[in-house]
Design a protein around this motif. Structure first.
Motif, PDB file in Angstrom:
ATOM      1  N   SER A 134       0.824  -1.208   0.000  1.00 44.65           N
ATOM      2  CA  SER A 134       0.000   0.000   0.000  1.00 44.65           C
ATOM      3  C   SER A 134       0.860   1.259   0.000  1.00 44.65           C
ATOM      4  O   SER A 134       0.503   2.256  -0.641  1.00 44.65           O
ATOM      5  N   THR A 135       1.994   1.237   0.666  1.00 44.85           N
ATOM      6  CA  THR A 135       2.889   2.393   0.666  1.00 44.85           C
ATOM      7  C   THR A 135       3.473   2.628  -0.719  1.00 44.85           C
ATOM      8  O   THR A 135       3.501   3.762  -1.214  1.00 44.85           O
ATOM      9  N   VAL A 136       3.916   1.562  -1.369  1.00 44.25           N
ATOM     10  CA  VAL A 136       4.478   1.696  -2.713  1.00 44.25           C
ATOM     11  C   VAL A 136       3.416   2.192  -3.690  1.00 44.25           C
ATOM     12  O   VAL A 136       3.673   3.090  -4.505  1.00 44.25           O
ATOM     13  N   LEU A 137       2.210   1.629  -3.613  1.00 41.09           N
ATOM     14  CA  LEU A 137       1.128   2.083  -4.494  1.00 41.09           C
ATOM     15  C   LEU A 137       0.784   3.550  -4.247  1.00 41.09           C
ATOM     16  O   LEU A 137       0.565   4.315  -5.194  1.00 41.09           O
ATOM     17  N   THR A 138       0.750   3.954  -3.003  1.00 40.19           N
ATOM     18  CA  THR A 138       0.462   5.351  -2.678  1.00 40.19           C
ATOM     19  C   THR A 138       1.522   6.276  -3.247  1.00 40.19           C
ATOM     20  O   THR A 138       1.216   7.324  -3.818  1.00 40.19           O
ATOM     21  N   LEU A 139       2.783   5.884  -3.125  1.00 38.63           N
ATOM     22  CA  LEU A 139       3.868   6.701  -3.678  1.00 38.63           C
ATOM     23  C   LEU A 139       3.774   6.784  -5.191  1.00 38.63           C
ATOM     24  O   LEU A 139       3.969   7.856  -5.775  1.00 38.63           O
ATOM     25  N   LEU A 140       3.469   5.671  -5.861  1.00 40.24           N
ATOM     26  CA  LEU A 140       3.357   5.680  -7.322  1.00 40.24           C
ATOM     27  C   LEU A 140       2.204   6.575  -7.784  1.00 40.24           C
ATOM     28  O   LEU A 140       2.354   7.352  -8.736  1.00 40.24           O
ATOM     29  N   VAL A 141       1.067   6.481  -7.119  1.00 46.46           N
ATOM     30  CA  VAL A 141      -0.073   7.321  -7.483  1.00 46.46           C
ATOM     31  C   VAL A 141       0.244   8.790  -7.219  1.00 46.46           C
ATOM     32  O   VAL A 141      -0.088   9.670  -8.025  1.00 46.46           O
ATOM     33  N   THR A 142       0.910   9.075  -6.128  1.00 47.60           N
ATOM     34  CA  THR A 142       1.267  10.458  -5.809  1.00 47.60           C
ATOM     35  C   THR A 142       2.221  11.032  -6.842  1.00 47.60           C
ATOM     36  O   THR A 142       2.030  12.155  -7.326  1.00 47.60           O
ATOM     37  N   VAL A 143       3.240  10.273  -7.209  1.00 46.61           N
ATOM     38  CA  VAL A 143       4.196  10.743  -8.224  1.00 46.61           C
ATOM     39  C   VAL A 143       3.497  10.911  -9.561  1.00 46.61           C
ATOM     40  O   VAL A 143       3.712  11.909 -10.274  1.00 46.61           O
TER      41      VAL A 143
END
Length: 116
Positions: free
Chosen positions: A92-101
């Motif tokens: 979930s952290t990696v997905l959140t970072l990818l969506v944010t970027v």
């Protein structure tokens, strides 16, 4: 002052729960927001508040004792459910970072007049 703000926060939250039973908000956080608003309005620290805050920060590490006791008490449960929870946390952290970027890059292109 700290106790008065916490009491006011708890009172406001209790009134909110009476008006709307599904209202969920922590009273101490409401009190902290009231304290922040009061300090912003006064634009200076009241006498003694700085010393009290410094004293509270000095013993802040005591708040970690209950969580450490919980970890020891429920160690078996944490060992059983820890790996799936850790995996869910990392994914979930990696997905959140990818969506944010991705959102940032799309908005940066839009602000420069480019098509996304």
């Amino acid at each position: 002052m700290l106790i008065a703000c916490q009491l006011a926060g708890e009172t406001l939250v209790s009134i909110g729960r009476l008006l709307a039973p599904s209202f969920v908000f922590p009273g101490p956080v409401a009190g902290m927001l009231l304290l922040l608003a009061f300090l912003g309005w006064r634009r200076r620290l009241p006498i003694g508040l700085d010393a009290m805050a410094t004293g509270l920060i000095g013993i802040l590490s005591l708040l970690f004792v209950p969580s450490a006791v919980g970890i020891v008490q429920y160690g078996g449960l944490i060992l059983e459910w820890g790996p799936p929870l850790l995996l869910a946390l990392v994914v979930s952290t990696v997905l959140t970072l990818l969506v944010t970027v991705g959102t940032y890059l799309a908005l940066a292109r839009l602000s420069n007049g480019e098509k996304p």
